[in-house]
Design a protein around this motif. Structure first.
Motif, PDB file in Angstrom:
ATOM      1  N   TYR A  31      67.149  28.115  69.167  1.00  9.49           N
ATOM      2  CA  TYR A  31      66.002  27.267  68.878  1.00  9.49           C
ATOM      3  C   TYR A  31      66.341  25.815  69.200  1.00  9.49           C
ATOM      4  CZ  TYR A  31      68.175  25.880  64.410  1.00  9.49           C
ATOM      5  OH  TYR A  31      69.018  25.385  63.450  1.00  9.49           O
ATOM      6  N   TYR A  32      65.332  25.087  69.636  1.00  9.16           N
ATOM      7  CA  TYR A  32      65.525  23.723  70.106  1.00  9.16           C
ATOM      8  C   TYR A  32      64.567  22.739  69.451  1.00  9.16           C
ATOM      9  CZ  TYR A  32      67.554  26.717  73.634  1.00  9.16           C
ATOM     10  OH  TYR A  32      68.263  27.700  74.265  1.00  9.16           O
ATOM     11  N   ALA A  33      63.721  23.259  68.581  1.00 10.18           N
ATOM     12  CA  ALA A  33      62.755  22.400  67.900  1.00 10.18           C
ATOM     13  C   ALA A  33      62.363  23.044  66.590  1.00 10.18           C
ATOM     14  CB  ALA A  33      61.503  22.214  68.767  1.00 10.18           C
ATOM     15  N   MET A  34      61.900  22.207  65.682  1.00  7.46           N
ATOM     16  CA  MET A  34      61.300  22.714  64.446  1.00  7.46           C
ATOM     17  C   MET A  34      59.933  22.081  64.296  1.00  7.46           C
ATOM     18  SD  MET A  34      64.464  23.099  61.780  1.00  7.46           S
ATOM     19  CE  MET A  34      63.455  23.948  60.576  1.00  7.46           C
ATOM     20  N   SER A  35      59.052  22.861  63.732  1.00 10.36           N
ATOM     21  CA  SER A  35      57.663  22.428  63.648  1.00 10.36           C
ATOM     22  C   SER A  35      57.053  22.806  62.320  1.00 10.36           C
ATOM     23  CB  SER A  35      56.850  23.084  64.773  1.00 10.36           C
ATOM     24  OG  SER A  35      57.379  22.763  66.031  1.00 10.36           O
ATOM     25  N   TRP A  36      55.962  22.145  62.016  1.00  8.09           N
ATOM     26  CA  TRP A  36      55.114  22.528  60.893  1.00  8.09           C
ATOM     27  C   TRP A  36      53.800  23.045  61.456  1.00  8.09           C
ATOM     28  CZ3 TRP A  36      56.602  22.757  55.899  1.00  8.09           C
ATOM     29  CH2 TRP A  36      57.767  22.091  55.531  1.00  8.09           C
ATOM     30  N   PHE A  37      53.422  24.206  60.991  1.00  9.30           N
ATOM     31  CA  PHE A  37      52.118  24.776  61.292  1.00  9.30           C
ATOM     32  C   PHE A  37      51.348  24.876  59.977  1.00  9.30           C
ATOM     33  CE2 PHE A  37      52.204  26.551  65.654  1.00  9.30           C
ATOM     34  CZ  PHE A  37      53.524  26.285  65.986  1.00  9.30           C
ATOM     35  N   ARG A  38      50.057  25.058  60.082  1.00  9.32           N
ATOM     36  CA  ARG A  38      49.255  25.285  58.875  1.00  9.32           C
ATOM     37  C   ARG A  38      48.146  26.287  59.179  1.00  9.32           C
ATOM     38  NH1 ARG A  38      46.205  19.391  58.262  1.00  9.32           N
ATOM     39  NH2 ARG A  38      44.766  19.630  60.032  1.00  9.32           N
ATOM     40  N   GLN A  39      47.734  26.966  58.122  1.00 10.66           N
ATOM     41  CA  GLN A  39      46.653  27.935  58.272  1.00 10.66           C
ATOM     42  C   GLN A  39      45.723  27.842  57.074  1.00 10.66           C
ATOM     43  OE1 GLN A  39      47.895  31.996  58.989  1.00 10.66           O
ATOM     44  NE2 GLN A  39      45.918  32.469  59.943  1.00 10.66           N
ATOM     45  N   ALA A  40      44.487  27.488  57.351  1.00  7.71           N
ATOM     46  CA  ALA A  40      43.458  27.415  56.322  1.00  7.71           C
ATOM     47  C   ALA A  40      42.735  28.756  56.236  1.00  7.71           C
ATOM     48  CB  ALA A  40      42.475  26.297  56.647  1.00  7.71           C
ATOM     49  N   PRO A  41      42.108  29.062  55.117  1.00 12.03           N
ATOM     50  CA  PRO A  41      41.394  30.340  54.979  1.00 12.03           C
ATOM     51  C   PRO A  41      40.354  30.530  56.069  1.00 12.03           C
ATOM     52  CG  PRO A  41      41.595  29.270  52.852  1.00 12.03           C
ATOM     53  CD  PRO A  41      42.080  28.289  53.863  1.00 12.03           C
ATOM     54  N   ARG A  45      46.176  29.902  62.707  1.00  7.99           N
ATOM     55  CA  ARG A  45      47.299  29.011  62.454  1.00  7.99           C
ATOM     56  C   ARG A  45      47.342  27.936  63.541  1.00  7.99           C
ATOM     57  NH1 ARG A  45      52.894  31.727  60.633  1.00  7.99           N
ATOM     58  NH2 ARG A  45      51.329  32.686  59.273  1.00  7.99           N
ATOM     59  N   GLU A  46      47.556  26.686  63.137  1.00  7.13           N
ATOM     60  CA  GLU A  46      47.588  25.582  64.100  1.00  7.13           C
ATOM     61  C   GLU A  46      48.837  24.746  63.896  1.00  7.13           C
ATOM     62  OE1 GLU A  46      44.477  22.726  63.624  1.00  7.13           O
ATOM     63  OE2 GLU A  46      44.810  22.482  61.472  1.00  7.13           O
ATOM     64  N   GLY A  47      49.349  24.224  65.010  1.00 12.78           N
ATOM     65  CA  GLY A  47      50.501  23.349  64.931  1.00 12.78           C
ATOM     66  C   GLY A  47      50.103  21.976  64.441  1.00 12.78           C
ATOM     67  N   VAL A  48      50.963  21.373  63.639  1.00 20.40           N
ATOM     68  CA  VAL A  48      50.701  20.073  63.037  1.00 20.40           C
ATOM     69  C   VAL A  48      51.660  19.014  63.583  1.00 20.40           C
ATOM     70  CG1 VAL A  48      50.726  18.788  60.873  1.00 20.40           C
ATOM     71  CG2 VAL A  48      49.786  21.098  60.932  1.00 20.40           C
ATOM     72  N   ALA A  49      52.948  19.336  63.604  1.00 18.52           N
ATOM     73  CA  ALA A  49      53.952  18.359  64.044  1.00 18.52           C
ATOM     74  C   ALA A  49      55.178  19.090  64.561  1.00 18.52           C
ATOM     75  CB  ALA A  49      54.336  17.412  62.900  1.00 18.52           C
ATOM     76  N   ILE A  50      55.827  18.492  65.551  1.00 18.33           N
ATOM     77  CA  ILE A  50      57.019  19.064  66.180  1.00 18.33           C
ATOM     78  C   ILE A  50      58.094  18.002  66.247  1.00 18.33           C
ATOM     79  CG2 ILE A  50      57.971  20.141  68.255  1.00 18.33           C
ATOM     80  CD1 ILE A  50      55.051  20.854  69.030  1.00 18.33           C
ATOM     81  N   ILE A  51      59.337  18.400  65.993  1.00 23.15           N
ATOM     82  CA  ILE A  51      60.467  17.521  66.251  1.00 23.15           C
ATOM     83  C   ILE A  51      61.430  18.266  67.170  1.00 23.15           C
ATOM     84  CG2 ILE A  51      61.697  18.194  64.120  1.00 23.15           C
ATOM     85  CD1 ILE A  51      62.742  15.233  64.074  1.00 23.15           C
ATOM     86  N   GLY A  56      65.217  14.151  69.836  1.00 25.71           N
ATOM     87  CA  GLY A  56      64.670  13.599  68.602  1.00 25.71           C
ATOM     88  C   GLY A  56      63.208  13.205  68.692  1.00 25.71           C
ATOM     89  N   SER A  57      62.563  13.525  69.790  1.00 25.08           N
ATOM     90  CA  SER A  57      61.170  13.127  69.945  1.00 25.08           C
ATOM     91  C   SER A  57      60.266  13.931  69.013  1.00 25.08           C
ATOM     92  CB  SER A  57      60.717  13.322  71.390  1.00 25.08           C
ATOM     93  OG  SER A  57      60.830  14.687  71.760  1.00 25.08           O
ATOM     94  N   THR A  58      59.143  13.331  68.677  1.00 22.19           N
ATOM     95  CA  THR A  58      58.175  13.978  67.785  1.00 22.19           C
ATOM     96  C   THR A  58      56.794  14.004  68.438  1.00 22.19           C
ATOM     97  OG1 THR A  58      57.761  11.868  66.666  1.00 22.19           O
ATOM     98  CG2 THR A  58      59.426  13.303  65.701  1.00 22.19           C
ATOM     99  N   ILE A  59      56.040  15.005  68.090  1.00 17.95           N
ATOM    100  CA  ILE A  59      54.682  15.179  68.616  1.00 17.95           C
ATOM    101  C   ILE A  59      53.796  15.586  67.452  1.00 17.95           C
ATOM    102  CG2 ILE A  59      53.254  16.331  70.343  1.00 17.95           C
ATOM    103  CD1 ILE A  59      55.882  17.221  71.699  1.00 17.95           C
ATOM    104  N   GLY A 101      59.875  25.217  70.813  1.00 13.97           N
ATOM    105  CA  GLY A 101      59.003  24.048  70.828  1.00 13.97           C
ATOM    106  C   GLY A 101      57.618  24.365  71.350  1.00 13.97           C
ATOM    107  N   GLY A 102      56.747  23.359  71.308  1.00 10.77           N
ATOM    108  CA  GLY A 102      55.374  23.545  71.774  1.00 10.77           C
ATOM    109  C   GLY A 102      54.442  23.953  70.657  1.00 10.77           C
ATOM    110  N   TRP A 103      53.164  24.107  70.994  1.00  8.23           N
ATOM    111  CA  TRP A 103      52.143  24.397  69.998  1.00  8.23           C
ATOM    112  C   TRP A 103      51.836  25.879  69.831  1.00  8.23           C
ATOM    113  CZ3 TRP A 103      51.829  20.583  66.936  1.00  8.23           C
ATOM    114  CH2 TRP A 103      51.766  19.273  67.372  1.00  8.23           C
ATOM    115  N   VAL A 104      52.470  26.718  70.610  1.00  3.04           N
ATOM    116  CA  VAL A 104      52.184  28.153  70.553  1.00  3.04           C
ATOM    117  C   VAL A 104      53.066  28.817  69.497  1.00  3.04           C
ATOM    118  CG1 VAL A 104      52.130  30.310  71.848  1.00  3.04           C
ATOM    119  CG2 VAL A 104      51.549  28.152  72.983  1.00  3.04           C
ATOM    120  N   ALA A 105      52.417  29.441  68.510  1.00  2.00           N
ATOM    121  CA  ALA A 105      53.173  30.030  67.406  1.00  2.00           C
ATOM    122  C   ALA A 105      54.139  31.108  67.879  1.00  2.00           C
ATOM    123  CB  ALA A 105      52.205  30.601  66.371  1.00  2.00           C
TER     124      ALA A 105
END
Length: 121
Positions: A31-41, A45-51, A56-59, A101-105
């Motif tokens: 793995y090369y990145a960690m991210s936060w995803f969220r899922q509402a009822p 699921r959608e990506g929120v933030a990536i590091i 060290g870049s963030t998105i 990395g990226g927005w794809v779960a």
């Protein structure tokens, strides 16, 4: 194998703040990145933030840009998500993930169990 455990969720009023933590344990080299995803009822699921660990870049997702900050403490093997100016639409289960990395779960191989964030008055 990498294990991820989130904490810090809860109930907060609109305009308030929360800090989520994601503690990593175990070992993995794929793995090369960690991210936060969220899922509402009823929503996907959608990506929120990536590091990205390489530089060290963030998105950030457009919906949270300027309000959320992702950061990493290497010594503690922990990734944080500081959430400010929270809105009711931020209500969701928040997941920590590690992958390429990226927005794809599907690009993330390791997931935490999730922590509930509820923004309501």
């Amino acid at each position: 194998q990498l294990q991820l455990v989130e904490s810090g969720g809860g109930l907060v009023q609109p305009g308030g703040s929360l800090r989520l933590s994601c503690s990593a344990s175990g070992f993995a080299s794929d793995y090369y990145a960690m991210s936060w995803f969220r899922q509402a009822p009823g929503k996907e699921r959608e990506g929120v933030a990536i590091i990205n660990f390489t530089d060290g870049s963030t998105i950030y997702a457009e919906s949270v840009e300027g309000r959320f900050t992702i950061s990493r403490d290497n010594a503690e093997n922990t990734v944080y998500l500081q959430m400010n100016s929270l809105k009711p639409e931020d209500t969701a289960i928040y997941y920590c993930a590690a992958g390429i990395g990226g927005w794809v779960a599907d690009w993330y191989h390791y997931w935490g169990q999730g922590t509930q964030v509820t923004v309501s008055s």
